[in-house]
Design a protein around this motif. Structure first.
Motif, PDB file in Angstrom:
ATOM      1  N   THR A 275       2.697   5.915   9.708  1.00 24.00           N
ATOM      2  CA  THR A 275       1.961   4.961   8.894  1.00 24.00           C
ATOM      3  C   THR A 275       0.469   5.049   9.198  1.00 24.00           C
ATOM      4  O   THR A 275       0.055   5.605  10.214  1.00 24.00           O
ATOM      5  CB  THR A 275       2.440   3.518   9.134  1.00 24.00           C
ATOM      6  N   ALA A 276      -0.330   4.497   8.290  1.00 20.45           N
ATOM      7  CA  ALA A 276      -1.776   4.448   8.464  1.00 20.45           C
ATOM      8  C   ALA A 276      -2.279   3.118   7.939  1.00 20.45           C
ATOM      9  O   ALA A 276      -1.736   2.575   6.970  1.00 20.45           O
ATOM     10  CB  ALA A 276      -2.461   5.603   7.741  1.00 20.45           C
ATOM     11  N   ARG A 277      -3.329   2.601   8.567  1.00 19.07           N
ATOM     12  CA  ARG A 277      -3.925   1.353   8.101  1.00 19.07           C
ATOM     13  C   ARG A 277      -4.964   1.663   7.047  1.00 19.07           C
ATOM     14  O   ARG A 277      -5.917   2.413   7.288  1.00 19.07           O
ATOM     15  CB  ARG A 277      -4.600   0.614   9.258  1.00 19.07           C
ATOM     16  N   THR A 278      -4.779   1.162   5.832  1.00 21.03           N
ATOM     17  CA  THR A 278      -5.749   1.321   4.768  1.00 21.03           C
ATOM     18  C   THR A 278      -6.571   0.036   4.660  1.00 21.03           C
ATOM     19  O   THR A 278      -6.412  -0.891   5.448  1.00 21.03           O
ATOM     20  CB  THR A 278      -5.060   1.600   3.429  1.00 21.03           C
ATOM     21  N   ASP A 279      -7.425  -0.046   3.656  1.00 18.84           N
ATOM     22  CA  ASP A 279      -8.183  -1.268   3.424  1.00 18.84           C
ATOM     23  C   ASP A 279      -7.273  -2.443   3.106  1.00 18.84           C
ATOM     24  O   ASP A 279      -7.644  -3.602   3.326  1.00 18.84           O
ATOM     25  CB  ASP A 279      -9.164  -1.076   2.261  1.00 18.84           C
ATOM     26  N   ALA A 281      -3.416  -2.454   3.534  1.00 20.97           N
ATOM     27  CA  ALA A 281      -2.098  -2.615   4.142  1.00 20.97           C
ATOM     28  C   ALA A 281      -1.827  -1.483   5.119  1.00 20.97           C
ATOM     29  O   ALA A 281      -2.511  -0.455   5.124  1.00 20.97           O
ATOM     30  CB  ALA A 281      -1.022  -2.640   3.062  1.00 20.97           C
ATOM     31  N   GLN A 282      -0.812  -1.696   5.952  1.00 22.49           N
ATOM     32  CA  GLN A 282      -0.271  -0.633   6.799  1.00 22.49           C
ATOM     33  C   GLN A 282       0.803   0.063   5.976  1.00 22.49           C
ATOM     34  O   GLN A 282       1.840  -0.520   5.672  1.00 22.49           O
ATOM     35  CB  GLN A 282       0.329  -1.221   8.076  1.00 22.49           C
ATOM     36  N   ALA A 306      -5.939   7.426   2.992  1.00 25.01           N
ATOM     37  CA  ALA A 306      -6.712   6.268   2.537  1.00 25.01           C
ATOM     38  C   ALA A 306      -6.681   6.087   1.022  1.00 25.01           C
ATOM     39  O   ALA A 306      -7.586   5.471   0.455  1.00 25.01           O
ATOM     40  CB  ALA A 306      -8.157   6.395   3.009  1.00 25.01           C
ATOM     41  N   TRP A 308      -5.787   4.110  -1.162  1.00 22.20           N
ATOM     42  CA  TRP A 308      -5.447   2.738  -1.522  1.00 22.20           C
ATOM     43  C   TRP A 308      -6.252   2.322  -2.744  1.00 22.20           C
ATOM     44  O   TRP A 308      -7.479   2.409  -2.756  1.00 22.20           O
ATOM     45  CB  TRP A 308      -5.744   1.802  -0.353  1.00 22.20           C
ATOM     46  N   TRP A 316      -0.866   1.601  -3.151  1.00 24.65           N
ATOM     47  CA  TRP A 316      -1.227   2.926  -2.640  1.00 24.65           C
ATOM     48  C   TRP A 316      -0.703   3.981  -3.612  1.00 24.65           C
ATOM     49  O   TRP A 316       0.463   3.940  -4.015  1.00 24.65           O
ATOM     50  CB  TRP A 316      -0.618   3.156  -1.258  1.00 24.65           C
ATOM     51  N   TYR A 337       3.639  -3.382   0.763  1.00 24.47           N
ATOM     52  CA  TYR A 337       3.388  -3.311   2.199  1.00 24.47           C
ATOM     53  C   TYR A 337       2.215  -4.214   2.570  1.00 24.47           C
ATOM     54  O   TYR A 337       1.319  -4.443   1.779  1.00 24.47           O
ATOM     55  CB  TYR A 337       3.107  -1.863   2.629  1.00 24.47           C
ATOM     56  N   GLU A 338       2.224  -4.697   3.821  1.00 20.66           N
ATOM     57  CA  GLU A 338       1.175  -5.593   4.289  1.00 20.66           C
ATOM     58  C   GLU A 338       0.542  -5.045   5.568  1.00 20.66           C
ATOM     59  O   GLU A 338       1.108  -4.209   6.239  1.00 20.66           O
ATOM     60  CB  GLU A 338       1.745  -6.979   4.560  1.00 20.66           C
TER      61      GLU A 338
END
Length: 338
Positions: A275-279, A281-282, A306, A308, A316, A337-338
């Motif tokens: 997973t990756a953290r975007t602006d 959500a994870q 990224a 998103w 995404w 997703y959050e």
């Protein structure tokens, strides 16, 4: 106006798509999709979208992704002229590079010519964004935003594909469904205009058209949707619809190089690996995808984690690479997703 978009202006889970459909049309088994008429709009249904995603390559081998989407959402099951129209239109456009993700949107009312879809000759538009051509085998595609633009030519190299039961696509164990077909055989050529300048590109595109009035169960919280094109000419469309306290619902269309399609209910598997953290959500950006009945066991990885879309609604969406039992490219859309 966004507050009037039933389902489309909800949070990331698109929870409004499981709302009530009183007075609106509902998909029915046995209905025969008819073309070119069904390329057009269906105002008696509550929700509809025309969707293009493309995997592109520049002259130096740099990969790019492109999205063009037109959503229609109805406040009432009818069409009317002028400001009496209950149809609301929303356009999303995006370009993804290995280092950047650029996106924008347009919003319009129906009935005043600002947005719409006509089947013959085919044209889908919102303001100056257009997807149009003399027939559905040869289309011009254009959109622009503050930081990008694109102009593409799409040429079909294969037949339309109907998902589910001849276009009747079930989305839950409770029976919610949509009408759903694709054109996954477009070749693409054109120009991206990016902040660093224009880029001539070629590649392939996948078109989806789907409409319904209540396509999800109210227990479903989001989806993971994959459209994958393999180097041997075969293609896979698969999705899983997630539920908080249940296994959810999955479906896949296995598409042979000649367009012959085999449906699989419950056999499609997509497991998040990273997973990756975007602006917003994870989100899972690397997946193990399997369709055992067709000996598919692949790893699907985002070109740009990224990707998103901070739009209405947020989600995404981006290009992916495919490796493993099959090599290829494709697109991934994930919500909830959050």
């Amino acid at each position: 106006m966004l507050s009037c978009l039933p389902g489309l202006a909800q949070a990331q889970g698109f929870a409004g798509l499981g709302g009530e459909a009183d007075g609106f049309g509902l998909p029915a088994r046995g209905h025969v999709l008819t073309f070119p008429a069904d390329h057009g709009a269906h105002p008696d249904f509550r929700i509809e979208w025309w969707y293009v995603t493309a995997n592109l390559t520049g002259p130096d081998g740099t990969p790019y992704g492109l999205q063009w989407t037109l959503f229609r959402s109805a406040l009432a099951p009818r069409e009317a002229a002028g400001w009496d129209s209950p149809q609301i239109w929303l356009g999303h456009a995006a370009v993804t590079t290995p280092d950047d993700h650029l996106f924008t949107q347009r919003l319009a009312r129906g009935g005043i010519g600002q947005a719409g879809v006509t089947p013959t000759p085919f044209a889908a538009w919102i303001d100056d964004w257009r997807m149009a051509g003399p027939d559905f085998d040869a289309l011009e595609l254009a959109a622009s935003g503050p930081a990008f633009a694109y102009d593409m030519t799409l040429t079909a190299q294969g037949p339309l594909v109907r998902h589910g039961e001849d276009g009747f696509s079930v989305k839950s164990g409770e029976g919610q469904a949509s009408y759903y077909y694709s054109q996954p055989f477009f070749d693409v050529a054109g120009r991206l205009t990016l902040p660093e300048g224009p880029v001539e590109v070629t590649g392939t595109a996948w078109f989806d058209h789907e409409w319904s009035s209540q396509p999800l169960s109210d227990r479903q919280t989001g989806w993971d949707w994959f459209s994958l094109s393999f180097e041997d000419g075969t293609k896979l469309m698969g999705f899983q619809l997630r539920e908080n306290d249940a296994a959810g619902y999955s479906y896949a269309s296995w598409i042979a190089a000649d367009g012959t399609t085999t449906p699989y209910v419950g056999a499609f598997e997509a497991e998040p690996l990273e997973t990756a953290r975007t602006d917003g959500a994870q989100v899972p950006v690397r997946w193990a995808v399997r369709l055992p009945e067709e000996s598919v066991s692949v790893e699907v990885e985002a070109l740009n984690a990224a990707a998103w879309n901070a739009l209405s609604p947020p989600y995404w969406e981006g290009p992916v690479t495919v490796s493993g039992s099959h090599e290829g490219k494709g697109y991934l859309e994930i919500t909830g997703y959050e």
